[in-house]
Design an enzyme around this catalytic site. Structure first.
Site, PDB file in Angstrom:
ATOM      1  N   ASP A  34       0.821  -1.208   0.000  1.00 51.65           N
ATOM      2  CA  ASP A  34       0.000   0.000   0.000  1.00 51.65           C
ATOM      3  C   ASP A  34       0.859   1.264   0.000  1.00 51.65           C
ATOM      4  OD1 ASP A  34      -2.055  -1.795   0.310  1.00 51.65           O
ATOM      5  OD2 ASP A  34      -2.791  -0.961   2.205  1.00 51.65           O
ATOM      6  N   HIS A 176       3.794  -2.233   3.061  1.00 61.18           N
ATOM      7  CA  HIS A 176       3.740  -0.878   2.512  1.00 61.18           C
ATOM      8  C   HIS A 176       5.050  -0.520   1.816  1.00 61.18           C
ATOM      9  CE1 HIS A 176       0.544  -0.842   5.520  1.00 61.18           C
ATOM     10  NE2 HIS A 176       0.044   0.215   4.902  1.00 61.18           N
TER      11      HIS A 176
END
Length: 207
Positions: A34, A176
């Site tokens: 992400d 991430h």
């Protein structure tokens, strides 16, 4: 409890995808990243995935995609999938539905066509009206294993332990490609990829 979604989240976000179904004997996991793409993190993540023969799905903040279109192209050219993580990483519960949906729609201008069918809400929550509208457009993807690699107190060793402890066939794992996480991933990601491969897992793409 947050590393594996609690029942209350599954009820609030009913209809969202938390884990991929598996055929008997199948051992596939789904790595997701992400908040990118950014030059300080995404190229290294791509290189690590390439080295281990792994694929992943990148839920991109489209404002980053707008600034770094060459990274979007690299992600796609290397065989990874892309999903929508909104234009500006806004929180659904704090944003009126019309504004939230407009932000999610704006994001699609800067993302590959396939991103229109995969949406991950920042912070994992949204209003029921937002959820219903986005489910009509495609899949809302949440997680089965949240590494919390963004948290200051979480170390590379913590990330590795969380995945080893909770992973199972069909797991959607959240990482991430961000400034908060990349210094930890440089240690944790190669180890995780080696461990999962040794355990007989393959790496699937969300679609």
């Amino acid at each position: 409890m947050i590393e594996r979604p609690p029942l209350i989240l599954r009820l609030i976000m009913r209809g969202a995808l938390f884990r991929m179904p598996q055929a008997p004997g199948e051992r596939t996991v789904y790595l997701t990243f992400d908040d990118g793409p950014i030059p300080q993190a995404t190229p290294w993540v791509l290189g690590c995935l390439r080295e281990h023969g792994a694929k992943a799905t990148f839920f991109m903040v489209a404002d980053n995609a707008r600034r770094y279109p060459q990274l979007v192209e690299q992600v796609v050219s290397e065989g990874h999938a892309v999903g929508n993580h909104t234009m500006h990483h806004i929180q659904g519960l704090r944003t009126p539905t019309a504004a939230y949906l407009a932000d999610a729609k704006e994001a699609l201008q800067y993302l590959p066509a396939g991103a229109a069918t995969l949406f991950r809400p920042p912070h994992g929550l949204m209003r029921p009206s937002q959820r219903r509208a986005l489910l009509r457009a495609g899949r809302i993807v949440l997680y089965d294993v949240l590494t919390r690699d963004y948290a200051p107190a979480v170390t590379a060793a913590d990330i590795e332990r969380t995945v080893r402890r909770l992973v199972r066939p069909g797991s959607i794992i959240v990482l991430h490609d961000s400034l908060r996480s990349i210094h930890k991933l440089r240690t944790a990601l190669p180890r995780l990829l080696s461990h999962l491969t040794a355990e007989g897992y393959t790496f699937g793409l969300l679609n």
